[in-house]
Design a protein around this motif. Structure first.
Motif: not given
Lengths: 575, 401
Positions: A451-463
């Motif tokens: 979820v870090r960084g300057l990308k416009g859209i970020k996504s992740a799956e957290i376990d």
């Protein structure tokens, strides 16, 4: 790759690059006013004209892609003469007080007309000045627009439409009367303006500025009956130095506290504290919704630009928004209740000031749900720039000031709260806490790199111990609009209206450095790493606040002070 | 009623109203038609004089070509499109249908100037009168064909095709950055061909007579006939059809127009307000695109405006400057601010507050706009004013400075 020659120098760039960008890459700066690297090509100012061997006329370099073997000349005497004429014509129809009398101009620091005049060696103005009348649009609580200063470069129009998906600004009228305006000239306060201030950041001449509240704050400080308290947002400390010539991303928190003290604020607090508090409430809200099977995704609500956007454009998501107030408003509410009680002060005698990277906050604090019995959670909002100018006008040079410390009882903060200053930060801070609250175990890896960084859209799956939680983060409202088309794919979403999050806020120092957000972001993450405490729920001051006053997250008292209970309503408040 | 010397022939190109030329075109097939068009040497009559066949070839193989007929006749002094619409709507209709067939275009627009109420009515009547033929065309020739008649919003800048396209899309009419050219990416991003009313009205003639015969009229680069709108201080103002290159401007004014009624001729605007004026000694010049270009001016739309000695050059310049200032789209700086500056300087001169150095400034502005402006409007806005200053400097300097 394409090879071409610019001023006899060989350049290799990727296909699709414009001549303007190719020239920039070898340090050849072509003058331009309407061009902006983040926006579509406008082709209005015509200052970036060049000559291409074998081609007639003077094409504009911003709109002409490079071609193999092209030979470009950027600064022939003829071109320079034409450019001077164009520039001169702009100045001829600029407010009389301008005429490049920059020494006496309030916006000279950021004015690109001044920079261009220097670059193009404008020594005299030959065209005849024409009187001009403009109107001031001061209908917005956040921003004001001085049309007499506007040169119609269209940057604000494009950023509002292309980056923010708002599009309230447009060129209106025709011919010589063309000016940037809003629908039916209603004014920015009476249309769907989010107050994000991105238009202000790209304006080359300072025609759009925040609604200054410096004088009101100074008056409150001078009033002996008033107890003036100030809170400073997480990102401000990493950017304010830029106004004093420091590099972006350098943390001047301690010097800034000293400056605030010298400006005679009675108490100085850190909004990072209430960011920690927000995390306590918001992660509790998330866990509650998740475990009870209530409406998901939960969408963050700390960004007032985003909230305003959601009300106007995505009303169907209103039940998905977290009920948490923003950190600024939580702090304000505590100041006029818990703090007032503790200090034995009447809430009406406390003036609550906040220093924010944001122009939308100026409107947020005036929303009806942020006012109780005529008492505002936050009375005045200053931008980073306003604070810098207050410091400068006292003759202080911030980087050289001695170090100071925030005041108790809100003096202890965590790295998690600090992260609120950057896109992805709220998500990361919430996950750090939610993970440990759910599992009662320590988080194996504290950084959530996805979820870090300057990308416009970020996504992740957290376990989380076998439970998969899908999260997404967007910054910039166009990106958010795109992401939220798929809102149902996620459990938890963070939205920040400005590119990069608060480090790119409309109240931040105006920078023409393309890497400025990167630098600010790096500074912020570095400091999180160096913090002793990095999880909001481990903050002893927060724990004490719950013990002494609030009880527990989502308690009745929490709801009263820290959450919005009323149905969302459009915050339009006529000034 | 003005006199039209050759015009009758032009209008009667399709006398029977049975779409004979269209049927012939369909028989030929689109490639043969293009071949004829190419041989004919037809160039655009809207002002730029660009080869019609060359323009069409850019979009020849594209599907979904949009065809727009530009009838937003905004050039002061020009009334040829209006005449065609009011008196020869059938000719235009047939031209439109042939062009749409050739370009494989089922989306066709006729963009008419809003003030042209009679023209609009005449065209609609023509559509009503020929309903059967149009139905045949839609069923047999060009399935899916749709013709939309759109009234303009009153912006001169819509003479520029990209501005017109923006206007059609419901946007503010300002020019687009080229490239991409409309033939590549125009209306809603589709390949778009924009042609003037007079240009398309030539199509039936070319099909009827063959490209060869069409190109036997006129001279290299200016084939066929041209409608000339003669106005100003002349005995017989009106619309004349001339063979390009075979008649001089002087003949048009004196032989066709009967010369100035009272007083001596002072100057002539050969192609509308965006072209440089000619003094009496410059009128022995053939009227075609090349010759006028060589003389430093342009045939433009063919709007010949005659001014006699009673006209003050400064007044005329002020008039033109005010026009261009008001009609700029307001996007590009050299045009918007340049025209404002020219207008301001000329008004100062007229009020007796001028300086001789202002004339040089006006020329600097005009040069800047012609080199750096974004579209044809800006690039040509200074032509008339600077040519008036060149040729009639005393009118500017005289008592006023």
């Amino acid at each position: 790759m394409i090879t071409l020659k610019i001023n006899d120098k060989s350049v290799k760039v990727t296909e699709g690059t414009s001549i303007f960008e190719a020239a920039e890459s070898i340090g050849c700066k072509i003058p331009a006013l309407c061009y902006h690297r983040d926006l579509s090509v406008y082709g209005g100012c015509r200052l970036c004209i060049v000559e291409i061997k074998g081609r007639a006329g003077f094409p504009i370099s911003c709109a002409t892609p490079v071609e193999e073997g092209m030979e470009v000349l950027t600064h022939t005497p003829e071109i320079c003469e034409l450019r001077k004429n164009i520039f001169d014509l702009i100045i001829a129809y600029y407010p009389f007080e301008c005429q490049l009398k920059c020494d006496s101009c309030a916006t000279n620091k950021i004015c690109e007309l001044r920079q261009l005049a220097e670059e193009m060696e404008i020594n005299e103005l030959k065209f005849v000045p024409i009187a001009r009348q403009g109107e001031m649009d001061d209908s917005s609580l956040a921003l004001k627009f001085d049309s007499s200063r506007c040169i119609n470069c269209g940057r604000c129009v494009r950023v509002c439409r292309e980056v923010q998906h708002v599009g309230i600004l447009t060129p209106s009228r025709r011919g010589p009367a063309t000016q940037v305006s809003t629908f039916m000239d209603k004014g920015m306060g009476n249309v769907d303006c989010t107050g994000c201030g991105q238009c202000l950041l790209v304006c080359p001449v300072g025609a759009i500025q925040e609604n200054f509240e410096i004088n009101q704050v100074l008056a409150a400080i001078a009033d002996p009956k008033k107890h003036v308290v100030v809170q400073v947002a997480p990102s401000v400390r990493f950017t304010i130095g830029e106004e004093f010539g420091e590099k972006a991303g350098v943390n001047l928190e301690k010097q800034m506290v000293t400056a605030l003290r010298k400006l005679n604020f009675d108490q100085i607090f850190d909004t990072v504290f209430s960011a920690d508090l927000t995390i306590m409430e918001e992660s509790a809200e998330f866990i509650k919704r998740f475990t009870e099977g209530a409406k998901l995704p939960l969408i963050s609500s700390c960004c007032p630009g985003w909230i305003r956007f959601a009300e106007d454009h995505l009303p169907e998501l209103k039940d998905n928004l977290s009920t948490c107030k923003s950190p600024q408003q939580m702090f304000g509410a505590l100041l006029k209740s818990y703090y007032a009680e503790k200090k034995g002060l009447e809430p009406k005698d406390i003036v609550s000031v906040s220093v924010m990277p944001c122009t939308a906050k100026k409107a947020e604090c005036m929303r009806p749900e942020m006012i109780e019995n005529g008492i505002y959670d936050v009375d005045y909002v200053l931008t980073t720039r306003e604070l810098a100018s207050m410091i400068q006008s006292r003759g202080m040079h911030l980087p050289e000031l001695p170090e100071g410390k925030y005041d108790a009882p809100f003096g202890i903060t965590t790295g998690a709260g600090l992260l609120f200053g950057v896109s992805g930060g709220v998500m990361e801070a919430a996950l750090r806490t939610a993970y440990e609250l759910i599992t009662k175990e320590e988080l194996p890896k504290i950084e959530f790199d996805d979820v870090r960084g300057l990308k416009g859209i970020k996504s992740a799956e957290i376990d989380i111990k076998g439970t998969k939680i899908k999260v997404a983060v967007a910054n910039g409202l166009e990106n958010s609009w795109q992401l939220l088309k798929h809102a149902d794919d996620y459990h938890f979403i963070e939205i920040m209206a400005c590119t990069g999050g608060c480090i790119g806020g409309g109240g931040q120092p105006i920078s023409r450095d393309p890497d400025v957000l990167q630098k600010r972001k790096n500074g912020l993450y570095k400091d999180d790493k160096n913090m002793k405490l990095r999880k909001s729920h481990k903050n002893p001051a927060i724990q004490q606040l719950y013990k002494e006053f609030l009880g527990h997250p989502l308690s009745e008292k929490s709801h009263h002070y820290l959450h919005i209970n009323a149905d969302l309503q459009s915050p339009f408040i006529p000034k | 009623m003005p006199e039209h010397k050759y015009l009758k022939k032009f209008i009667e190109a399709s006398p029977s109203g049975d779409f004979a030329n269209l049927r012939k075109a369909v028989e030929y097939g689109r490639d043969k038609c293009l071949n004829e068009l190419e041989i004919s040497g037809l160039v655009g009559r809207g002002g730029a004089g660009f080869s019609t066949a060359a323009k069409w070839k850019f979009a020849w193989n594209s599907p979904d070509v949009v065809l727009i007929c530009n009838g937003d006749e905004g050039e002061p002094g020009s009334f040829k499109d209006r005449y065609i619409l009011e008196n020869g709507a059938f000719l235009l209709l047939e031209g439109l249908l042939i062009s749409a067939f050739m370009l494989n275009s089922s989306e066709v627009y006729l963009y008419i100037r809003d003030e042209y109420k009679d023209a609009l009515e005449a065209f609609h009547k023509c559509l009503d009168d020929n309903l059967d033929l149009i139905v045949w065309y839609c069923e047999q020739v060009n399935p899916g064909f749709e013709l939309k008649v759109v009234c303009g919003g009153g912006a001169y800048v819509c003479g520029d095709e990209t501005s017109l396209i923006n206007s059609l899309e419901g946007k503010r009419p300002h020019s687009r950055i080229k490239p991409p050219y409309p033939a590549e990416k125009g209306l809603r991003g589709l390949p778009t061909i924009v042609n003037n009313v007079e240009t398309l009205s030539n199509l039936p003639l070319i099909i009827r007579d063959g490209g060869e015969k069409f190109s036997s009229m006129g001279v290299e680069g200016s084939r066929g006939s041209k409608l000339i709108c003669l106005s100003g201080n002349v005995e017989k103002p009106g619309l004349y059809e001339i063979e390009m290159g075979k008649i001089t401007l002087e003949e048009i004014i004196y032989t066709l127009g009967g010369g100035c009624p009272n007083g001596k001729l002072k100057f002539v605007i050969p192609g509308g307000t965006s072209t440089a004026v000619l003094a009496p000694d410059g009128l022995k010049i053939a009227v075609d695109y090349g010759s006028l270009r060589k003389a430093g001016t342009s045939l433009g739309t063919g709007a010949v405006i005659v001014a006699d000695e009673s006209v003050d050059a400064l007044d005329a310049a002020c008039n033109a400057a005010d026009f261009f200032m008001s009609e700029t789209c307001g996007i590009c700086f050299p045009c918007k601010e340049g025209n404002r500056q020219i207008d301001h300087l000329l008004n100062l001169i007229r009020q007796g507050k001028g300086q001789e150095s202002y004339l040089k400034l006006i020329q600097d502005v005009a040069l800047t706009a012609s080199c750096a402006a974004r579209c044809g409007l800006g690039q040509s806005c200074g032509n008339m004013v600077t040519s008036l200053i060149d040729k009639f400097r005393t009118d500017f300097v005289g008592a006023k400075l």
